[in-house]
Design a protein around this motif. Sequence first.
Motif, short mmCIF file in Angstrom:
data_model
loop_
_atom_site.label_atom_id
_atom_site.label_comp_id
_atom_site.label_asym_id
_atom_site.label_seq_id
_atom_site.Cartn_x
_atom_site.Cartn_y
_atom_site.Cartn_z
N MET A 1 12.98 -3.69 -11.17
CA MET A 1 13.59 -3.07 -9.99
C MET A 1 15.07 -3.44 -9.90
O MET A 1 15.93 -2.58 -9.65
N GLY B 1 9.82 -7.19 -10.39
CA GLY B 1 11.04 -7.57 -9.68
C GLY B 1 12.25 -7.43 -10.59
O GLY B 1 13.29 -6.88 -10.18
N HIS C 1 9.06 -5.69 -0.08
CA HIS C 1 7.99 -6.25 -0.91
C HIS C 1 8.56 -7.25 -1.92
O HIS C 1 7.95 -8.28 -2.19
N LEU C 2 9.75 -6.93 -2.44
CA LEU C 2 10.42 -7.82 -3.39
C LEU C 2 10.81 -9.13 -2.71
O LEU C 2 10.51 -10.22 -3.21
N LEU D 1 2.78 -2.77 -13.16
CA LEU D 1 2.52 -2.05 -11.91
C LEU D 1 1.03 -1.76 -11.75
O LEU D 1 0.46 -1.94 -10.68
N ALA E 1 -0.97 -3.37 -8.81
CA ALA E 1 -1.54 -2.48 -7.80
C ALA E 1 -3.05 -2.65 -7.72
O ALA E 1 -3.63 -2.66 -6.63
N TYR F 1 -1.33 7.19 -12.93
CA TYR F 1 0.02 6.63 -13.06
C TYR F 1 0.27 6.14 -14.47
O TYR F 1 1.36 6.32 -15.03
N PHE G 1 2.33 1.85 -3.38
CA PHE G 1 1.29 2.34 -4.31
C PHE G 1 1.24 3.87 -4.31
O PHE G 1 1.16 4.50 -5.36
N PHE G 2 1.32 4.47 -3.11
CA PHE G 2 1.30 5.93 -3.04
C PHE G 2 2.70 6.52 -3.30
O PHE G 2 2.81 7.60 -3.88
N GLY G 3 3.71 5.76 -2.92
CA GLY G 3 5.09 6.22 -3.13
C GLY G 3 5.46 6.32 -4.60
O GLY G 3 6.36 7.09 -4.96
N VAL G 4 4.79 5.56 -5.44
CA VAL G 4 5.07 5.59 -6.88
C VAL G 4 4.92 7.02 -7.42
O VAL G 4 5.66 7.43 -8.32
N ALA G 5 4.01 7.78 -6.84
CA ALA G 5 3.82 9.18 -7.27
C ALA G 5 5.12 9.97 -7.07
O ALA G 5 5.52 10.74 -7.95
N LEU H 1 10.07 -1.15 -0.99
CA LEU H 1 10.25 -1.88 -2.25
C LEU H 1 11.08 -3.15 -2.05
O LEU H 1 10.71 -4.23 -2.54
N LEU H 2 12.17 -3.02 -1.31
CA LEU H 2 13.05 -4.17 -1.07
C LEU H 2 12.31 -5.25 -0.28
O LEU H 2 12.38 -6.44 -0.61
N ILE I 1 6.10 9.97 -19.40
CA ILE I 1 7.51 10.02 -18.99
C ILE I 1 8.36 9.09 -19.86
O ILE I 1 9.40 9.48 -20.39
N LEU J 1 12.47 2.89 -0.49
CA LEU J 1 13.36 1.82 -0.97
C LEU J 1 13.23 0.59 -0.07
O LEU J 1 13.20 -0.55 -0.56
N VAL K 1 0.84 -1.21 0.00
CA VAL K 1 0.00 0.00 0.00
C VAL K 1 0.88 1.26 0.00
O VAL K 1 0.61 2.23 -0.72
N TRP L 1 24.00 3.26 1.29
CA TRP L 1 24.08 3.79 -0.08
C TRP L 1 23.54 5.21 -0.15
O TRP L 1 24.10 6.09 -0.82
N TRP M 1 0.49 9.23 -16.89
CA TRP M 1 1.69 9.98 -16.51
C TRP M 1 2.95 9.19 -16.89
O TRP M 1 3.89 9.73 -17.47
N LEU N 1 7.72 8.68 -9.67
CA LEU N 1 7.43 9.18 -11.02
C LEU N 1 7.79 10.66 -11.13
O LEU N 1 8.35 11.09 -12.14
N VAL O 1 -6.60 -5.94 -0.50
CA VAL O 1 -6.54 -5.28 0.80
C VAL O 1 -7.91 -4.66 1.14
O VAL O 1 -8.42 -4.82 2.24
N LEU P 1 -6.24 6.63 -9.38
CA LEU P 1 -4.80 6.86 -9.21
C LEU P 1 -4.00 5.97 -10.17
O LEU P 1 -2.99 6.40 -10.75
N MET Q 1 -4.45 -3.75 -4.22
CA MET Q 1 -5.29 -2.81 -3.48
C MET Q 1 -6.72 -3.36 -3.35
O MET Q 1 -7.38 -3.14 -2.33
#
Lengths: 141, 122
Positions: free
Chosen positions: B30, B27, A97-98, B68, B72, B111, A51-55, A94-95, B118, A91, A48, A139, B114, A58, B79, B107, B76
């Motif tokens: 990333m 994965g 979650h991965l 993604l 997501a 994404y 999901f918001f951090g992607v903003a 993300l790590l 990009i 980060l 979750v 890092w 957007w 980007l 959840v 959202l 979501m």
Amino acid sequence: MLVPYPEAHDSNIGKRIVKDTRPVNLDLTSVKFPLPAITSILHRISGVAIFFGVAVLLYLLQLSLASEAGFEQVQEYFTNPLVKLVVWLLLCGLLYHLIAGVKHLIMDFGIGETKAGAKTGAIVTIALSVVAFAVAGVWIW
Amino acid sequence: MVTNATSFSRSGLTDWLVQRLSAVVLGAYMLCILGSFVVHPDMDYEQWRALFAADSMRIFSLLSLAALCAHAWIGMWTVGTDYLTSLQFGKGATSIRLAYQAICILLIAVYLIWGIRIFWGT
């Protein structure tokens, strides 16, 4: 909190009536969480958050690619301790979650599905994550 | 009913599969991005721009963006349908969940648009 089953469940909306009067306890605050449950809920929380951090990601990516000045602007942002903290937390999310996701995929293949296996998987997930968080921290700072 | 109407593929099994396939793509992406930082720790603007301008990277980036969005959506949704239920919110749960899902989908759409801008537009 004990909740009588038939009234409590969305799955009973509609015509289907489940004649099951067993009580079901879904009050998560009264449940003791074993380690695999904690790694599971952290997987969800990190998802979750990402999901918001992607903003944020980007935004930084767009700015850094837009022009040389934008690139330098992003480098400038990264000198701010608050930005460093936010990026590090993202980060870490993300790590984690991965790593937890890879564990999930391994379990999908039927590996480590026993009670003992789940505990081992959870310990490995947390251990690897802590190392990854530390490396990410070194890092960034 | 609303629960099914807002799932990603209307099929639990397909959602399950898409969740995993998209996870593998994300994965890999990333690790690719983090790997590029490790290999080129002092990238300048020109190297950074060139990295994302390569056709192979544009395809990988857009593929990951699509992954993604699907990932997501499914996550979501899972959840939301687990925690925003009548057990927590009583009769208003369906409205709350629907509003939550609408915000998530909105959202995700932002994404997607957007991100295309990009990865393809710069």
